[in-house]
Scaffold this motif. Structure first.
Motif, PDB file in Angstrom:
ATOM      1  N   ALA A 173      29.206  18.255  15.574  1.00 46.18           N
ATOM      2  CA  ALA A 173      30.444  17.638  15.272  1.00 46.18           C
ATOM      3  C   ALA A 173      31.582  17.682  14.861  1.00 46.18           C
ATOM      4  O   ALA A 173      31.219  17.081  13.726  1.00 46.18           O
ATOM      5  CB  ALA A 173      29.848  16.576  15.842  1.00 46.18           C
ATOM      6  N   TRP A 174      32.702  18.408  14.994  1.00 47.88           N
ATOM      7  CA  TRP A 174      33.714  18.247  14.027  1.00 47.88           C
ATOM      8  C   TRP A 174      34.626  16.520  13.744  1.00 47.88           C
ATOM      9  O   TRP A 174      34.597  16.240  14.835  1.00 47.88           O
ATOM     10  CB  TRP A 174      35.281  19.091  13.920  1.00 47.88           C
TER      11      TRP A 174
ATOM     12  N   GLY B  56      37.313  17.773   8.215  1.00 48.39           N
ATOM     13  CA  GLY B  56      36.693  16.746   7.565  1.00 48.39           C
ATOM     14  C   GLY B  56      35.977  17.080   7.444  1.00 48.39           C
ATOM     15  O   GLY B  56      34.866  15.835   6.702  1.00 48.39           O
ATOM     16  N   PHE B  57      34.814  18.433   7.517  1.00 48.39           N
ATOM     17  CA  PHE B  57      32.875  18.173   8.011  1.00 48.39           C
ATOM     18  C   PHE B  57      32.914  18.424   6.214  1.00 48.39           C
ATOM     19  O   PHE B  57      33.238  19.113   5.388  1.00 48.39           O
ATOM     20  CB  PHE B  57      33.285  19.648   8.740  1.00 48.39           C
TER      21      PHE B  57
ATOM     22  N   ASP C 141      33.806  26.699  18.246  1.00 50.18           N
ATOM     23  CA  ASP C 141      33.760  25.806  20.048  1.00 50.18           C
ATOM     24  C   ASP C 141      31.644  25.421  19.792  1.00 50.18           C
ATOM     25  O   ASP C 141      30.987  25.757  19.571  1.00 50.18           O
ATOM     26  CB  ASP C 141      32.950  26.678  21.238  1.00 50.18           C
ATOM     27  N   PRO C 142      32.101  23.563  19.570  1.00 48.03           N
ATOM     28  CA  PRO C 142      30.685  23.020  19.628  1.00 48.03           C
ATOM     29  C   PRO C 142      29.521  23.103  20.480  1.00 48.03           C
ATOM     30  O   PRO C 142      28.085  23.842  20.447  1.00 48.03           O
ATOM     31  CB  PRO C 142      30.594  22.007  19.386  1.00 48.03           C
ATOM     32  N   ALA C 143      30.427  23.907  21.274  1.00 46.16           N
ATOM     33  CA  ALA C 143      28.920  24.491  23.482  1.00 46.16           C
ATOM     34  C   ALA C 143      27.948  26.082  22.724  1.00 46.16           C
ATOM     35  O   ALA C 143      27.651  26.297  23.109  1.00 46.16           O
ATOM     36  CB  ALA C 143      30.349  24.465  24.604  1.00 46.16           C
ATOM     37  N   GLU C 144      28.338  26.454  21.434  1.00 52.72           N
ATOM     38  CA  GLU C 144      28.272  27.701  21.993  1.00 52.72           C
ATOM     39  C   GLU C 144      27.216  27.373  20.165  1.00 52.72           C
ATOM     40  O   GLU C 144      28.018  26.962  19.469  1.00 52.72           O
ATOM     41  CB  GLU C 144      28.577  28.966  21.998  1.00 52.72           C
ATOM     42  N   PRO C 145      26.034  27.027  20.097  1.00 53.43           N
ATOM     43  CA  PRO C 145      25.148  26.957  19.365  1.00 53.43           C
ATOM     44  C   PRO C 145      24.900  27.828  18.163  1.00 53.43           C
ATOM     45  O   PRO C 145      24.938  28.577  16.426  1.00 53.43           O
ATOM     46  CB  PRO C 145      24.022  26.307  19.334  1.00 53.43           C
ATOM     47  N   LYS C 146      25.496  29.334  18.704  1.00 50.44           N
ATOM     48  CA  LYS C 146      24.548  31.067  18.439  1.00 50.44           C
ATOM     49  C   LYS C 146      26.402  31.797  18.423  1.00 50.44           C
ATOM     50  O   LYS C 146      26.298  31.491  19.857  1.00 50.44           O
ATOM     51  CB  LYS C 146      23.787  31.361  18.223  1.00 50.44           C
TER      52      LYS C 146
END
Length: 597
Positions: A409-410, A459-460, A422-427
């Motif tokens: 989550a950014w 901000g990560f 894209d957060p929906a793609e973990p790898k």
């Protein structure tokens, strides 16, 4: 039935094999160093095995030497053994030193050798750091001889390693161990592993795949043994692993006596006290149970020599050779091994020799009926668990419910590289499609730094970013670029960038893996290193939430006539096919490239 004479002959042959392994390794290391030193200085620098034009900046009160240099393109990193000289390491002054700190152009080294500083360092300019090594083979050979001559060696250690004995179990202690595990909130596999290790009368193995909590079980076991009045020796191949284990023990049971023995510069992240020798510590006068952490070598030197323990606990035992294991085992009567034979094996110079003796002590003992495997990972989410579980753990590794649906989550949406982030793609595999790169790639290094800056702009937290590279040269290149494009020193230093070997045992929310190599011929020549399955397993199991693999599809054109090596090449192809795909979009991803190339 084996006669005593035959058994004695087999033991002698076994010890000879171990001695030969150590002697061959030492000879190979010495040849490598001699060949490197024989090259002209510019060639040594170009190879990454020397730093030239170093300047003596200061000598600290503790004896550490501060050096500065204008350029550092070396493969060196903290912990390496180097040679400090005036341009030719074959001639004096020539001092073997340890690299304690490496901040690119600012270096700190130390040595145990007696040096007349005023005489040796009259010249401030013109110093050179070359690669070197410490010949510690005498300590190992001495330990093997002790194993052959001592009662504990002949009746416990050698029969165990040779497959002549197995471990018994105390049912009462097993039940008590289960109760302790449940009381600590351990899961079923962890509680069973704790109980078996606690109740075993000779040895037990705990296989801990990534994120399954083996260090938590190790800490619980040490606590239980010390509570029974036992003296526990915690050891590993690296100081980092020893420190991690001691810190876990301290976090779980801060009241039990626990110390580390070794050089203070190897204890900067340690939560328990460090002493140069055991006899300087308060435990030397303590009659009850305690924990001491140190390397196997310390058990054979004045640091710890002569101190007797009840139980020896090895962490990261999949990286410990049999001779090194013998060194540590001689200090105790019971042996517990934590490791994972599917992660990095021992590092040997003679990689293609040694036969079965190239295996780790964990690999040697695994599968003999006195081992457990932890199967629930608290690190990897479901998408990140699936591939290593299928390829390395027979489908048995599963994500814990708390981790399964975890995603990156950014803090704010990324302004750039949104397709890669894209957060929906973990790898995800980001294919830069470059050609003919070997041990470093500028295009990949800039892409990695571009990713990092895009992530930081959201901000990560910097401390949740890790970069894994197969080669030190690529890691150095990325760190140098980070110095340029991430000017905030504190944030930059929180981003870990290192090789697979140094990343084992670490984890971050975001891991960026730089494949670097795109030259198929070069990849084929080093296929047993570059495509090593255990190395790949470690690299892709460091992230908690997202893995981004940066590379070039052209490396998959590598071919090998060896079916076993070809299978490892196919393994990388299977991984990349299992990832979401992003092609190089130069217009979107070239913040730095056009201005710097």
């Amino acid at each position: 039935m084996t006669t005593p004479t035959a058994a004695s002959s087999e033991t002698a042959a076994f010890l000879k094999e171990l001695r030969d392994l150590i002697l061959n390794e030492t000879a190979a290391q010495r040849r490598q160093i001699h060949n490197q030193w024989s090259k002209p200085l510019p060639a040594r620098v170009a190879d990454g095995y020397a730093i030239e034009n170093a300047r003596l900046a200061d000598i600290r009160p503790n004896g550490q030497i501060e050096l500065t240099c204008s350029r550092n393109r070396s493969r060196f990193r903290p912990g390496d053994i180097l040679n400090l000289n005036r341009g030719n390491p074959f001639f004096q002054p020539s001092v073997t030193v340890s690299l304690d700190e490496d901040d690119e152009t600012s270096l700190v080294v130390s040595t145990d050798a007696p040096i007349a500083w005023e005489t040796a360092f009259q010249e401030k300019e013109g110093w050179v750091l070359d690669v070197d090594f410490l010949d510690l083979s005498g300590y190992v050979i001495g330990a093997l001889a002790q194993a052959g001559d001592s009662l504990v060696g002949r009746e416990r250690i050698l029969p165990l390693l040779m497959g002549r004995s197995a471990s018994g179990m105390d049912p009462g202690l097993y039940e008590r161990g289960l109760e302790m595990g449940e009381g600590l909130g351990l899961n079923y596999d962890q509680s069973q592993a704790l109980a078996n290790a606690y109740a075993a009368d000779l040895a037990w193995l705990v296989q801990g795949p990534p994120g399954t909590g083996k260090t938590r079980v190790l800490a619980a076991l040490a606590h239980a043994l010390v509570s029974d009045g036992q003296r526990v020796f915690v050891t590993a191949f690296t100081h980092r692993a020893i420190n991690n284990a001691l810190n876990a023990i301290n976090a779980q049971a801060p009241d039990i006596p626990a110390i580390k023995i070794g050089k203070a510069v190897r204890a900067d992240d340690l939560l328990v006290k460090n002493y140069e020798t055991f006899h300087e510590s308060p435990l030397a006068e303590l009659s009850g149970g305690y924990v001491v952490g140190a390397t196997p070598f310390a058990a054979q030197t004045k640091r710890l020599g002569g101190v007797e323990f009840d139980t020896v606990i090895f962490d990261e035992a999949s990286q410990i050779t049999l001779p090194l294991a013998v060194m540590g085992m001689l200090a105790g009567q019971k042996y517990i091994f934590f490791g994972d034979q599917k992660q990095l094996p021992p590092v040997l110079t003679t990689r293609l020799t040694g036969g079965a003796f190239r295996d780790s002590v964990f690999g040697c003992l695994a599968g003999r009926g006195f081992d457990d495997m932890l199967t629930e990972t608290y690190r990897l989410n479901d998408a990140l668990t699936a591939w290593p579980s299928r390829q390395f753990y027979e489908g048995m590794l599963v994500p814990a419910p708390v981790a399964a649906r975890r995603r990156i989550a950014w803090p704010a949406p990324p302004a750039r590289l949104s397709n890669v982030l894209d957060p929906a793609e973990p790898k995800l595999f980001w294919d830069l499609a470059h050609h003919n790169n070997t041990v470093y790639s500028y295009k990949e290094a800039y892409a990695v730094v571009d990713l990092i800056t895009a992530v930081l702009e959201t901000g990560f937290p910097a401390e949740e970013i890790g970069v894994v590279a197969p080669y030190r040269a690529q890691g150095r290149l990325i760190r140098n670029l980070l110095r340029k494009y991430v000017p905030e020193t504190a944030a930059r230093r929180r981003i870990v960038t290192d090789t697979v070997e140094r990343m084992q045992g670490q984890e971050r929310d975001l891991i960026i893996l730089s494949l670097t190599t795109s030259n198929p011929g070069f990849a084929a020549a080093i296929a047993d290193f570059f495509f090593q399955p255990e190395r790949l397993n470690v690299a892709v199991t460091r992230p908690r939430r997202k893995l981004i693999i940066v590379g070039s599809r052209h490396v998959l054109n590598t071919q090998s006539a060896d079916p076993a090596l070809q299978a490892t090449i196919d393994l990388l192809a299977d991984l990349l096919n299992d990832c979401a795909y992003a092609a190089d979009r130069h217009d979107n991803a070239a913040q730095f490239w056009e201005s710097d190339w």
